[in-house]
Design a protein around this motif. Structure first.
Motif, PDB file in Angstrom:
ATOM      1  N   SER A   1      11.448 -26.111 -22.439  1.00  0.00           N
ATOM      2  CA  SER A   1      11.063 -24.711 -22.306  1.00  0.00           C
ATOM      3  C   SER A   1       9.778 -24.593 -21.487  1.00  0.00           C
ATOM      4  O   SER A   1       9.653 -23.727 -20.613  1.00  0.00           O
ATOM      5  CB  SER A   1      10.858 -24.089 -23.693  1.00  0.00           C
ATOM      6  OG  SER A   1      10.585 -22.718 -23.597  1.00  0.00           O
TER       7      SER A   1
ATOM      8  N   ILE B   1       8.326 -21.850 -14.256  1.00  0.00           N
ATOM      9  CA  ILE B   1       8.857 -21.820 -12.893  1.00  0.00           C
ATOM     10  C   ILE B   1       9.725 -20.582 -12.682  1.00  0.00           C
ATOM     11  O   ILE B   1       9.615 -19.875 -11.672  1.00  0.00           O
ATOM     12  CB  ILE B   1       9.663 -23.097 -12.610  1.00  0.00           C
ATOM     13  CG1 ILE B   1       8.747 -24.328 -12.686  1.00  0.00           C
ATOM     14  CG2 ILE B   1      10.340 -23.020 -11.247  1.00  0.00           C
ATOM     15  CD1 ILE B   1       9.494 -25.646 -12.570  1.00  0.00           C
ATOM     16  N   LEU B   2      10.604 -20.292 -13.653  1.00  0.00           N
ATOM     17  CA  LEU B   2      11.502 -19.153 -13.525  1.00  0.00           C
ATOM     18  C   LEU B   2      10.757 -17.818 -13.542  1.00  0.00           C
ATOM     19  O   LEU B   2      11.153 -16.855 -12.872  1.00  0.00           O
ATOM     20  CB  LEU B   2      12.547 -19.176 -14.648  1.00  0.00           C
ATOM     21  CG  LEU B   2      13.539 -20.343 -14.646  1.00  0.00           C
ATOM     22  CD1 LEU B   2      14.477 -20.231 -15.842  1.00  0.00           C
ATOM     23  CD2 LEU B   2      14.326 -20.388 -13.345  1.00  0.00           C
ATOM     24  N   LEU B   3       9.687 -17.755 -14.323  1.00  0.00           N
ATOM     25  CA  LEU B   3       8.981 -16.487 -14.489  1.00  0.00           C
ATOM     26  C   LEU B   3       7.926 -16.235 -13.421  1.00  0.00           C
ATOM     27  O   LEU B   3       7.429 -15.114 -13.285  1.00  0.00           O
ATOM     28  CB  LEU B   3       8.321 -16.441 -15.874  1.00  0.00           C
ATOM     29  CG  LEU B   3       9.276 -16.484 -17.070  1.00  0.00           C
ATOM     30  CD1 LEU B   3       8.492 -16.540 -18.367  1.00  0.00           C
ATOM     31  CD2 LEU B   3      10.208 -15.276 -17.062  1.00  0.00           C
TER      32      LEU B   3
ATOM     33  N   ILE C   1      10.676 -25.354 -17.773  1.00  0.00           N
ATOM     34  CA  ILE C   1      11.598 -24.459 -17.069  1.00  0.00           C
ATOM     35  C   ILE C   1      11.055 -23.042 -16.903  1.00  0.00           C
ATOM     36  O   ILE C   1      11.041 -22.489 -15.798  1.00  0.00           O
ATOM     37  CB  ILE C   1      12.954 -24.414 -17.807  1.00  0.00           C
ATOM     38  CG1 ILE C   1      13.642 -25.782 -17.717  1.00  0.00           C
ATOM     39  CG2 ILE C   1      13.847 -23.315 -17.237  1.00  0.00           C
ATOM     40  CD1 ILE C   1      14.883 -25.891 -18.577  1.00  0.00           C
ATOM     41  N   TRP C   2      10.581 -22.436 -18.007  1.00  0.00           N
ATOM     42  CA  TRP C   2      10.257 -21.013 -17.966  1.00  0.00           C
ATOM     43  C   TRP C   2       9.084 -20.656 -17.058  1.00  0.00           C
ATOM     44  O   TRP C   2       9.141 -19.624 -16.360  1.00  0.00           O
ATOM     45  CB  TRP C   2      10.034 -20.477 -19.382  1.00  0.00           C
ATOM     46  CG  TRP C   2      11.324 -20.323 -20.112  1.00  0.00           C
ATOM     47  CD1 TRP C   2      11.782 -21.069 -21.156  1.00  0.00           C
ATOM     48  CD2 TRP C   2      12.367 -19.385 -19.825  1.00  0.00           C
ATOM     49  NE1 TRP C   2      13.034 -20.663 -21.542  1.00  0.00           N
ATOM     50  CE2 TRP C   2      13.414 -19.617 -20.740  1.00  0.00           C
ATOM     51  CE3 TRP C   2      12.512 -18.373 -18.880  1.00  0.00           C
ATOM     52  CZ2 TRP C   2      14.583 -18.880 -20.730  1.00  0.00           C
ATOM     53  CZ3 TRP C   2      13.676 -17.624 -18.874  1.00  0.00           C
ATOM     54  CH2 TRP C   2      14.699 -17.881 -19.791  1.00  0.00           C
TER      55      TRP C   2
ATOM     56  N   LYS D   1       8.123 -16.054 -10.185  1.00  0.00           N
ATOM     57  CA  LYS D   1       8.540 -15.088  -9.165  1.00  0.00           C
ATOM     58  C   LYS D   1       8.509 -13.668  -9.714  1.00  0.00           C
ATOM     59  O   LYS D   1       8.087 -12.728  -9.019  1.00  0.00           O
ATOM     60  CB  LYS D   1       9.940 -15.431  -8.659  1.00  0.00           C
ATOM     61  CG  LYS D   1      10.388 -14.558  -7.508  1.00  0.00           C
ATOM     62  CD  LYS D   1      11.742 -14.996  -6.960  1.00  0.00           C
ATOM     63  CE  LYS D   1      12.166 -14.125  -5.780  1.00  0.00           C
ATOM     64  NZ  LYS D   1      13.490 -14.531  -5.243  1.00  0.00           N
TER      65      LYS D   1
END
Length: 405
Positions: A148, A154-156, A151-152, A158
């Motif tokens: 978590s 990096i995803l958040l 991953i998160w 943007k």
């Protein structure tokens, strides 16, 4: 009959679902780190004030492990996950409505508390579905927390750049509700009573070899957990600041932290495989000893390359320690109390991380360097090792006495 239920195909499917749920719900612990610069820009204040939301997130996360763990024992994992997912989403939404840093901090206390369902409580639940491969199952479930964190952010990033931190929290509220609740319904199957009874009898038989009550052993493991995590927190919390002091810059420190977390996942998987052969206590001793050795290696390491290498070694040594505590609890404490017992020890480890991060900073402030902070971690780590060795020797002495009788 038990072999058809535990370590079965369904057990592995359930483990996969558990890992996915953990990766989603644990985002409540990491999202605050992503938005911290935006919060500082909006609310201002000192760096310590801006860190308050993260601090309260961790406090909530610590106590949530114990409280929700007890709820799992009574109501099952599905009901606990549904309530926790709703609470996490509400916490995210309330945070977007906050008008001050103080209000935001208290909403983070709620987010941290509820998202804790994805750590100790989920680990305790999946441990019931495995016997022969419990070590690797617990290790995989515990890896959801690290995944978590990987991953998160990096995803958040943007979403944060294009729409601001409130959009990040709205997205996380929606993801939490629409991912966790349906998956929690897929985990509503309960173990048959005869399997629970067999697990209870096994843990009680193991407990007799230690000669301690479940409560006494729980407190002892809690102290050991604080000791190892005070030591663990020194590199994890301060590696960026340490690299800045050495002139390498924050980016290098962030890369070293990522290296620790990445190889921490590898360590958890390897430790799970080892635990299935040696058991939780022996695996815990190996991990704690390797972590202590890695802390010693930091002392002479002042170059960038050497710090990268030692950080990799540190990640490989420490990742499997915390899941090993859950295995020890399951081996030596009543199975029907697994949620509360695992949750308590997980709470102790998280509080140890919080205490260690503060102690390392205090030691640095008093001494002007991180040398004494590393030595402080080594002392706490040694206390942890002493407790584990004492448990092993006590158990062996008890078994020898029983054999002689």
């Amino acid at each position: 009959m038990d072999d058809l239920i535990t370590d079965s195909r369904y057990s592995w499917v359930r483990l996969g679902l558990t890992l996915f749920v953990a990766t989603v719900i644990n985002a409540g612990m990491w999202a605050i780190i992503v938005i911290m610069p935006a919060i500082e820009a909006e609310y201002g204040g000192t760096r310590a004030m801006v860190s308050l939301p993260y601090t309260l997130t961790m406090v909530g996360f610590a106590f949530g492990n114990y409280v929700i763990g007890r709820a799992v024992d009574h109501f099952g994992i599905t009901a606990s996950l549904i309530v926790a997912a709703i609470m996490t989403a509400i916490g995210f939404i309330l945070a977007t409505l906050s008008s001050s840093l103080l209000i935001l901090s208290f909403t983070q206390l709620m987010v941290g508390f509820a998202s804790a369902v994805g750590f100790g409580p989920l680990i305790a639940d999946i441990s019931h579905w495995f016997v022969r491969r419990r070590g690797i199952a617990v290790a995989i479930a515990a890896s959801g927390n690290y995944l978590s964190g990987a991953i998160w952010p990096i995803l958040l990033a943007k979403v944060l750049a294009e729409n601001g931190w409130r959009a990040v929290y709205i997205v996380m509220a929606a993801v939490t509700l629409f991912a966790v609740i349906p998956l929690s319904l897929a985990l509503r199957r309960r173990l048959p009573q005869q399997v629970q009874t067999a697990a209870q009898n096994t843990s009680l038989a193991n407990a007799k070899t230690v000669g301690l009550s479940p409560r006494a052993l729980q407190y002892l493991l809690g102290f050991a957990g604080i000791g190892c995590c005070v030591a663990m927190s020194m590199p994890q919390v301060h590696i960026v600041a340490y690299c800045v002091d050495l002139g390498f810059g924050p980016a290098v420190g962030a890369q070293m932290l990522s290296l620790m977390l990445l190889f921490g996942v590898v360590s958890r998987i390897i430790s799970g495989l080892v635990a299935d052969i040696l058991g939780g206590v022996q695996t815990l001793l190996i991990g704690s000893s390797l972590q202590c050795l890695a802390l010693f290696l930091y002392l002479p390491s002042g170059g960038m390359v050497s710090l990268y290498v030692v950080s990799l070694v540190f990640g490989l040594s420490q990742g499997g320690i915390v899941p090993s505590y859950a295995l020890v609890v399951r081996e030596y404490m009543p199975a029907k109390e697994a949620g509360a017992r695992v949750g308590f020890v997980m709470m102790a480890t998280i509080l140890g991380m919080a205490l260690g991060g503060w102690l390392s900073g205090l030691t640095y402030d008093l001494s002007g360097s991180y040398t004494l902070a590393f030595l402080n971690g080594i002392i706490w780590n040694s206390a942890n090792i002493a407790v584990i060795i004492w448990l092993i020797l006590r158990s062996r002495a008890s078994m020898s006495a029983s054999a002689a009788a």
